[in-house]
Write a protein that holds these residues in place. Structure first.
Motif, mmCIF file in Angstrom:
data_model
loop_
_atom_site.group_PDB
_atom_site.id
_atom_site.type_symbol
_atom_site.label_atom_id
_atom_site.label_comp_id
_atom_site.label_asym_id
_atom_site.label_seq_id
_atom_site.Cartn_x
_atom_site.Cartn_y
_atom_site.Cartn_z
ATOM 1 N N MET A 291 3.582 7.434 -6.687
ATOM 2 C CA MET A 291 2.847 8.438 -7.431
ATOM 3 C C MET A 291 3.841 9.660 -7.480
ATOM 4 S SD MET A 291 -1.030 8.113 -6.662
ATOM 5 C CE MET A 291 -1.462 7.221 -5.285
ATOM 6 N N THR A 292 4.533 9.851 -6.284
ATOM 7 C CA THR A 292 5.415 10.998 -6.447
ATOM 8 C C THR A 292 6.853 10.871 -6.368
ATOM 9 O OG1 THR A 292 5.355 11.010 -3.732
ATOM 10 C CG2 THR A 292 3.636 12.517 -4.693
ATOM 11 N N HIS A 293 7.244 9.440 -6.109
ATOM 12 C CA HIS A 293 8.769 9.105 -6.325
ATOM 13 C C HIS A 293 8.683 7.869 -6.993
ATOM 14 C CE1 HIS A 293 8.435 11.558 -2.756
ATOM 15 N NE2 HIS A 293 9.606 11.848 -3.024
ATOM 16 N N PRO A 294 8.360 8.124 -8.324
ATOM 17 C CA PRO A 294 8.699 6.815 -9.315
ATOM 18 C C PRO A 294 9.983 6.150 -9.313
ATOM 19 C CG PRO A 294 8.628 8.691 -10.433
ATOM 20 C CD PRO A 294 8.312 9.216 -9.097
ATOM 21 N N ASP A 295 10.973 6.826 -9.173
ATOM 22 C CA ASP A 295 12.242 6.117 -9.281
ATOM 23 C C ASP A 295 12.938 5.501 -7.792
ATOM 24 O OD1 ASP A 295 12.351 6.424 -11.903
ATOM 25 O OD2 ASP A 295 13.137 8.697 -11.805
ATOM 26 N N ALA A 296 12.192 5.613 -6.840
ATOM 27 C CA ALA A 296 12.587 5.284 -5.595
ATOM 28 C C ALA A 296 13.010 3.733 -5.400
ATOM 29 C CB ALA A 296 11.495 5.436 -4.411
ATOM 30 N N LEU A 297 13.897 3.194 -4.614
ATOM 31 C CA LEU A 297 14.407 2.041 -4.152
ATOM 32 C C LEU A 297 13.472 1.380 -3.190
ATOM 33 C CD1 LEU A 297 16.017 -0.690 -5.129
ATOM 34 C CD2 LEU A 297 17.941 0.669 -3.604
ATOM 35 N N TYR A 298 12.763 0.313 -3.484
ATOM 36 C CA TYR A 298 11.948 -0.380 -2.413
ATOM 37 C C TYR A 298 12.656 -1.681 -2.101
ATOM 38 C CZ TYR A 298 8.742 3.198 -4.114
ATOM 39 O OH TYR A 298 8.113 4.381 -4.250
ATOM 40 N N LEU A 299 13.012 -1.740 -0.759
ATOM 41 C CA LEU A 299 13.620 -2.990 -0.266
ATOM 42 C C LEU A 299 12.943 -3.671 0.832
ATOM 43 C CD1 LEU A 299 17.300 -2.080 -0.091
ATOM 44 C CD2 LEU A 299 16.337 -3.180 -1.869
ATOM 45 N N GLY A 300 12.277 -5.045 0.569
ATOM 46 C CA GLY A 300 11.438 -5.370 1.526
ATOM 47 C C GLY A 300 11.933 -6.388 2.589
ATOM 48 N N ALA A 301 11.161 -7.059 3.236
ATOM 49 C CA ALA A 301 11.541 -7.939 4.162
ATOM 50 C C ALA A 301 11.518 -9.558 3.395
ATOM 51 C CB ALA A 301 10.781 -8.273 5.445
ATOM 52 N N GLY A 302 12.682 -10.059 2.989
ATOM 53 C CA GLY A 302 12.525 -11.304 2.239
ATOM 54 C C GLY A 302 12.337 -11.099 0.672
ATOM 55 N N GLY A 303 12.525 -11.839 -0.300
ATOM 56 C CA GLY A 303 12.534 -11.760 -1.547
ATOM 57 C C GLY A 303 11.323 -11.104 -2.092
ATOM 58 N N CYS A 304 11.151 -11.034 -3.555
ATOM 59 C CA CYS A 304 10.056 -10.551 -4.309
ATOM 60 C C CYS A 304 9.029 -11.787 -4.067
ATOM 61 C CB CYS A 304 10.298 -10.063 -5.619
ATOM 62 S SG CYS A 304 8.949 -9.414 -6.358
ATOM 63 N N GLU B 73 0.862 -1.088 0.016
ATOM 64 C CA GLU B 73 0.057 0.103 -0.002
ATOM 65 C C GLU B 73 0.858 1.160 0.051
ATOM 66 O OE1 GLU B 73 -3.142 0.168 2.902
ATOM 67 O OE2 GLU B 73 -3.422 -1.682 2.836
ATOM 68 N N PHE B 74 1.911 1.204 1.072
ATOM 69 C CA PHE B 74 2.958 2.548 0.902
ATOM 70 C C PHE B 74 3.507 2.667 -0.561
ATOM 71 C CE2 PHE B 74 6.936 4.333 1.342
ATOM 72 C CZ PHE B 74 6.666 5.294 2.447
ATOM 73 N N ILE B 75 3.966 1.627 -1.152
ATOM 74 C CA ILE B 75 4.584 1.691 -2.363
ATOM 75 C C ILE B 75 3.422 2.177 -3.390
ATOM 76 C CG2 ILE B 75 5.751 0.417 -4.277
ATOM 77 C CD1 ILE B 75 6.676 -1.520 -2.116
ATOM 78 N N ALA B 76 2.439 1.867 -3.569
ATOM 79 C CA ALA B 76 1.559 2.266 -4.449
ATOM 80 C C ALA B 76 1.384 3.675 -4.559
ATOM 81 C CB ALA B 76 0.069 1.449 -4.328
ATOM 82 N N GLU B 77 1.184 4.303 -3.115
ATOM 83 C CA GLU B 77 1.149 5.577 -2.925
ATOM 84 C C GLU B 77 2.245 6.438 -3.060
ATOM 85 O OE1 GLU B 77 -0.438 7.941 0.984
ATOM 86 O OE2 GLU B 77 -1.676 6.013 0.571
ATOM 87 N N PHE B 78 3.298 5.910 -2.567
ATOM 88 C CA PHE B 78 4.697 6.603 -2.665
ATOM 89 C C PHE B 78 5.316 6.781 -4.253
ATOM 90 C CE2 PHE B 78 9.314 7.583 -1.447
ATOM 91 C CZ PHE B 78 9.191 8.394 -0.596
#
Length: 165
Positions: free
Chosen positions: A95-108, A88-93
């Motif tokens: 919109m304003t930061h399309p080139d951000a790097l998102y690193l999660g817990a565990g693999g994709c 949910e955070f990624i979907a919202e973020f």
């Protein structure tokens, strides 16, 4: 949403060879078989350069209660809550930061089975893990000034977002 969020400077992130060794031991059975995991997500120097190319970071935490160390259902429930919050955070973020790097817990976990060796079905949505990028979560927590553990009968999942203004 998240239990806690902490802003930080991505320059504090340091890759650890020890973490990649754990990946190479293939405990999760996806080493070299998933686009978001090592070695396919990049070498440690490449990952560090990429992380350091960003000006801002946010560490996202989800802490939940578990019955004890063997509470698989508890771990799974908190992980699911964390992933839902993160998506949910990624979907919202995005919109304003399309080139951000998102690193999660565990693999994709976007696809049930990674397309590798075929091209990734969703390269724009693919998520690597903090560990896949060589980060020792305990060290990241210490560097940003947050706790790694919140006591017995709790579990915390972490993710981070790196971005530029």
């Amino acid at each position: 949403m998240f239990t806690k969020t902490t802003d930080f400077d991505p320059k504090i992130l340091k890759t650890e060879g020890q973490v990649r060794t754990w990946c190479e031991n293939n405990v999760c059975h996806v080493y070299g078989k998933n686009w978001s995991c090592p070695p396919l997500c990049g070498s440690l120097p490449e990952c560090e350069v990429k992380m350091h190319s960003f000006e801002h970071g946010i560490l996202l935490e989800t802490t939940g209660k578990i019955k004890g160390k063997l509470d698989v259902l508890g771990y799974t429930a908190v992980e699911k809550q964390h992933l839902n919050n993160f998506y949910e955070f990624i979907a919202e973020f995005r919109m304003t930061h399309p080139d951000a790097l998102y690193l999660g817990a565990g693999g994709c976990k976007i696809c049930k089975n990674c397309a590798y060796p075929e091209p990734c079905r969703f390269p724009e949505r693919r998520l690597s893990s903090m560990e896949g990028y060589g980060l020792l979560i305990k060290d990241v927590c210490e560097a940003v000034g947050t706790s790694y553990s919140y006591g017995d009968k709790t579990i915390t999942y972490f993710a981070c977002v790196l971005y530029n203004d």
